[in-house]
Design a protein around this motif. Structure first.
Motif, PDB file in Angstrom:
ATOM      1  N   TRP A 325      54.022  55.186  75.556  1.00 51.87           N
ATOM      2  CA  TRP A 325      53.751  55.748  74.239  1.00 51.87           C
ATOM      3  C   TRP A 325      55.026  55.807  73.396  1.00 51.87           C
ATOM      4  O   TRP A 325      55.033  55.408  72.230  1.00 51.87           O
ATOM      5  CB  TRP A 325      53.158  57.151  74.381  1.00 51.87           C
ATOM      6  CG  TRP A 325      51.668  57.166  74.521  1.00 51.87           C
ATOM      7  CD1 TRP A 325      50.939  56.680  75.577  1.00 51.87           C
ATOM      8  CD2 TRP A 325      50.718  57.671  73.587  1.00 51.87           C
ATOM      9  NE1 TRP A 325      49.597  56.880  75.358  1.00 51.87           N
ATOM     10  CE2 TRP A 325      49.435  57.480  74.149  1.00 51.87           C
ATOM     11  CE3 TRP A 325      50.825  58.281  72.346  1.00 51.87           C
ATOM     12  CZ2 TRP A 325      48.268  57.877  73.491  1.00 51.87           C
ATOM     13  CZ3 TRP A 325      49.658  58.691  71.690  1.00 51.87           C
ATOM     14  CH2 TRP A 325      48.404  58.483  72.263  1.00 51.87           C
ATOM     15  N   ILE A 326      56.107  56.300  73.978  1.00 53.42           N
ATOM     16  CA  ILE A 326      57.341  56.454  73.217  1.00 53.42           C
ATOM     17  C   ILE A 326      57.940  55.110  72.834  1.00 53.42           C
ATOM     18  O   ILE A 326      58.344  54.891  71.690  1.00 53.42           O
ATOM     19  CB  ILE A 326      58.357  57.303  74.006  1.00 53.42           C
ATOM     20  CG1 ILE A 326      57.954  58.779  73.955  1.00 53.42           C
ATOM     21  CG2 ILE A 326      59.763  57.145  73.452  1.00 53.42           C
ATOM     22  CD1 ILE A 326      58.924  59.734  74.601  1.00 53.42           C
ATOM     23  N   THR A 327      57.985  54.195  73.778  1.00 52.73           N
ATOM     24  CA  THR A 327      58.647  52.927  73.496  1.00 52.73           C
ATOM     25  C   THR A 327      57.853  52.039  72.552  1.00 52.73           C
ATOM     26  O   THR A 327      58.414  51.143  71.914  1.00 52.73           O
ATOM     27  CB  THR A 327      58.936  52.153  74.804  1.00 52.73           C
ATOM     28  OG1 THR A 327      57.728  52.005  75.545  1.00 52.73           O
ATOM     29  CG2 THR A 327      59.963  52.903  75.650  1.00 52.73           C
ATOM     30  N   HIS A 331      57.705  55.258  64.717  1.00 54.10           N
ATOM     31  CA  HIS A 331      58.074  56.526  64.080  1.00 54.10           C
ATOM     32  C   HIS A 331      57.420  57.669  64.861  1.00 54.10           C
ATOM     33  O   HIS A 331      56.363  57.469  65.487  1.00 54.10           O
ATOM     34  CB  HIS A 331      57.596  56.567  62.617  1.00 54.10           C
ATOM     35  CG  HIS A 331      58.058  55.411  61.802  1.00 54.10           C
ATOM     36  ND1 HIS A 331      59.333  55.313  61.291  1.00 54.10           N
ATOM     37  CD2 HIS A 331      57.398  54.280  61.411  1.00 54.10           C
ATOM     38  CE1 HIS A 331      59.446  54.179  60.625  1.00 54.10           C
ATOM     39  NE2 HIS A 331      58.292  53.535  60.680  1.00 54.10           N
ATOM     40  N   PRO A 332      57.981  58.886  64.832  1.00 54.02           N
ATOM     41  CA  PRO A 332      57.337  60.024  65.503  1.00 54.02           C
ATOM     42  C   PRO A 332      55.903  60.249  65.045  1.00 54.02           C
ATOM     43  O   PRO A 332      55.035  60.626  65.851  1.00 54.02           O
ATOM     44  CB  PRO A 332      58.243  61.208  65.125  1.00 54.02           C
ATOM     45  CG  PRO A 332      59.582  60.599  64.873  1.00 54.02           C
ATOM     46  CD  PRO A 332      59.288  59.267  64.250  1.00 54.02           C
ATOM     47  N   GLU A 333      55.635  59.990  63.775  1.00 59.88           N
ATOM     48  CA  GLU A 333      54.283  60.203  63.246  1.00 59.88           C
ATOM     49  C   GLU A 333      53.248  59.333  63.964  1.00 59.88           C
ATOM     50  O   GLU A 333      52.079  59.704  64.074  1.00 59.88           O
ATOM     51  CB  GLU A 333      54.253  59.917  61.740  1.00 59.88           C
ATOM     52  CG  GLU A 333      55.026  60.905  60.890  1.00 59.88           C
ATOM     53  CD  GLU A 333      56.536  60.654  60.915  1.00 59.88           C
ATOM     54  OE1 GLU A 333      56.965  59.588  61.436  1.00 59.88           O
ATOM     55  OE2 GLU A 333      57.287  61.519  60.430  1.00 59.88           O
ATOM     56  N   ASP A 334      53.689  58.171  64.455  1.00 61.90           N
ATOM     57  CA  ASP A 334      52.764  57.291  65.170  1.00 61.90           C
ATOM     58  C   ASP A 334      52.208  57.996  66.404  1.00 61.90           C
ATOM     59  O   ASP A 334      51.040  57.810  66.773  1.00 61.90           O
ATOM     60  CB  ASP A 334      53.482  56.015  65.617  1.00 61.90           C
ATOM     61  CG  ASP A 334      53.984  55.174  64.451  1.00 61.90           C
ATOM     62  OD1 ASP A 334      53.506  55.382  63.324  1.00 61.90           O
ATOM     63  OD2 ASP A 334      54.867  54.318  64.679  1.00 61.90           O
ATOM     64  N   LEU A 335      53.044  58.796  67.059  1.00 68.35           N
ATOM     65  CA  LEU A 335      52.634  59.479  68.280  1.00 68.35           C
ATOM     66  C   LEU A 335      51.635  60.584  67.978  1.00 68.35           C
ATOM     67  O   LEU A 335      50.673  60.785  68.722  1.00 68.35           O
ATOM     68  CB  LEU A 335      53.867  60.061  68.979  1.00 68.35           C
ATOM     69  CG  LEU A 335      54.902  59.026  69.439  1.00 68.35           C
ATOM     70  CD1 LEU A 335      56.211  59.706  69.839  1.00 68.35           C
ATOM     71  CD2 LEU A 335      54.351  58.219  70.608  1.00 68.35           C
ATOM     72  N   ILE A 336      51.868  61.308  66.883  1.00 67.47           N
ATOM     73  CA  ILE A 336      50.963  62.396  66.511  1.00 67.47           C
ATOM     74  C   ILE A 336      49.598  61.850  66.106  1.00 67.47           C
ATOM     75  O   ILE A 336      48.549  62.356  66.537  1.00 67.47           O
ATOM     76  CB  ILE A 336      51.578  63.229  65.377  1.00 67.47           C
ATOM     77  CG1 ILE A 336      52.898  63.857  65.854  1.00 67.47           C
ATOM     78  CG2 ILE A 336      50.612  64.323  64.910  1.00 67.47           C
ATOM     79  CD1 ILE A 336      53.707  64.493  64.751  1.00 67.47           C
TER      80      ILE A 336
END
Length: 431
Positions: A325-327, A331-336
């Motif tokens: 998920w992180i790699t 952008h951080p927003e993609d994870l949310i």
């Protein structure tokens, strides 16, 4: 003022100007009574909000006992022995008892793991099974749209007993209670619907009444009756130091209050900079483990401030789904956004980090490569003093600083003046 912080199997030193230091947060000191199996026996003799279990269950009823899987620290074999003894006093035959491991979305156990979790004596006498999200009964839908899809043997039992341990949960508020049912023996679709609420502001550690995830969990009891719970609080050595038994809400709340006395740390205000360590090895062995300390630290820092996370992370990310998920995120927003659309265990911790990054910068002091740290949207450091000095440069020379040496087990809470605040240099009081 010089302070030592755990870092892997070593310690690192940081020097903080005393006029900048708002507090050093440590677990509170409280008087403990019984422990281990004797404390479990005491709780069973003195249930909260219900009769004793032996007076609730009738002789010929089918009973399921739902307990945690192998990923949790719950000492099931200790608690189960006492629960089964109580059922024996009600003349319940062992053939009418079933032990169900609450897997949620986790993998199934091996038979050796089942035996390890409940002990040889019970394994040889009582049927024990893993929950299965493919075999369920739909019992309704909660007010927030979560399907109540319950593992069939649990749904069809006459009596349901839930076991678990109580600790802070970073979006459900607290573990324990009927979390054994939801998400424990629920379907992936139900878990997805419930856990997608983790992005709400009130879905946070230590929040119960206004937490949308926890409220949704507890509402499941309107559809599937929980007759009795037994929850425990563990110390850092996984020893039972408190047990609560009885009503699924009343007993659970008492256990949560005990946890608060032990681990909630009062602060007069949020700081500009928080320096937090999970406490060293093994709690900082990878980023997946260190995330818990980071999530607790967010409660002590102002929006726009800096968290200096001091965590070795010698084994890297620590979990493959989390790493993916992180790699894969730009952008951080993609994870949310991703976790709202497709909840996935492992991905949820990546989204939790992203939610912290929405409000503060994170300076990571670790043994990870600079490239890896930047990939997780943090600023890389190898020296805690340098990281702190840079944080103060960004937030101002008069910045207030909070230090959390045991970040994974300390939950900051802002308490206004006059509300029993103990805001000395080390915030830890007799309770």
């Amino acid at each position: 003022m010089k302070l030592n912080l755990g870092f892997g199997k070593d310690v690192v030193e940081v020097n903080i100007t005393e006029t900048n230091l708002l507090g050093v947060l440590e677990p509170n000191r409280i008087d403990l009574g019984l422990s281990g199996q004797e404390e479990v026996k005491r709780a069973i003799r003195d249930p909260i909000g219900t009769q004793r279990l032996k007076d609730i269950v009738k002789k010929d009823e089918k009973v399921v006992i739902i307990t945690s899987d192998i990923t949790r620290p719950m000492p099931s074999k200790v608690v189960l022995l006492e629960i089964v003894n109580e059922l024996r006093e009600a003349n319940v035959e062992l053939k009418n008892i079933k032990i169900v491991f609450a897997l949620g979305c986790h993998r199934k156990h091996t038979e050796d793991e089942k035996r390890y979790l409940i002990g040889d004596e019970l394994y040889n006498q009582i049927e024990c099974i893993d929950s299965d999200g493919q075999d369920y009964v739909n019992m309704g839908i909660t007010s927030s749209g979560t399907p109540v899809d319950i593992f069939r043997p649990v749904a069809e039992a006459d009596r349901r007993i839930c076991l678990g341990n109580i600790e802070y949960h970073y979006f459900a508020g607290y573990s324990g209670g009927i979390k054994a049912i939801m998400p424990g023996v629920s379907t992936r679709a139900a878990i997805q619907a419930n856990h997608s609420k983790m992005v709400k502001d009130e879905a946070k550690a230590g929040e119960m009444l206004h937490n949308p995830v926890r409220r949704d969990i507890d509402e499941v009891a309107n559809f599937v009756t929980v007759d009795y719970i037994l929850n425990v609080v563990l110390d850092e050595h996984k020893t039972i130091i408190k047990a609560v038994a009885g009503h699924y809400l009343e007993a659970h709340r008492k256990g949560c209050l005990f946890l608060d006395k032990l681990y909630k740390a009062e602060i007069p205000e949020r700081a500009d900079v928080v320096v937090v360590s999970p406490g060293g090895y093994p709690k900082d062995i990878n980023l997946y483990q260190a995330q818990k300390a980071l999530d607790n630290a967010k409660h002590a820092v102002k929006d726009g401030g800096v968290i200096v996370l001091v965590a070795s992370c010698i084994e890297g990310f620590g979990e493959k789904v989390f790493e993916r998920w992180i790699t894969n995120a730009q952008h951080p927003e993609d994870l949310i956004e991703g976790i709202q659309q497709n909840f996935e265990l492992g991905g949820h911790k990546a989204a939790a980090i992203a939610m912290v990054l929405k409000k503060v910068d994170i300076y990571l002091v670790s043994e990870l490569s600079d490239e890896t740290v930047r990939k997780v949207f943090m600023k890389p450091y190898t020296n805690v003093q340098t990281a702190l000095d840079d944080a103060v440069k960004r937030t101002g020379e008069n910045s207030k600083i909070i230090v959390m040496p045991f970040g994974g087990s300390t939950l900051p809470e802002v308490v206004a003046s006059g509300e029993n605040l103990n805001s000395v240099r080390t915030i830890g009081v007799e309770v």
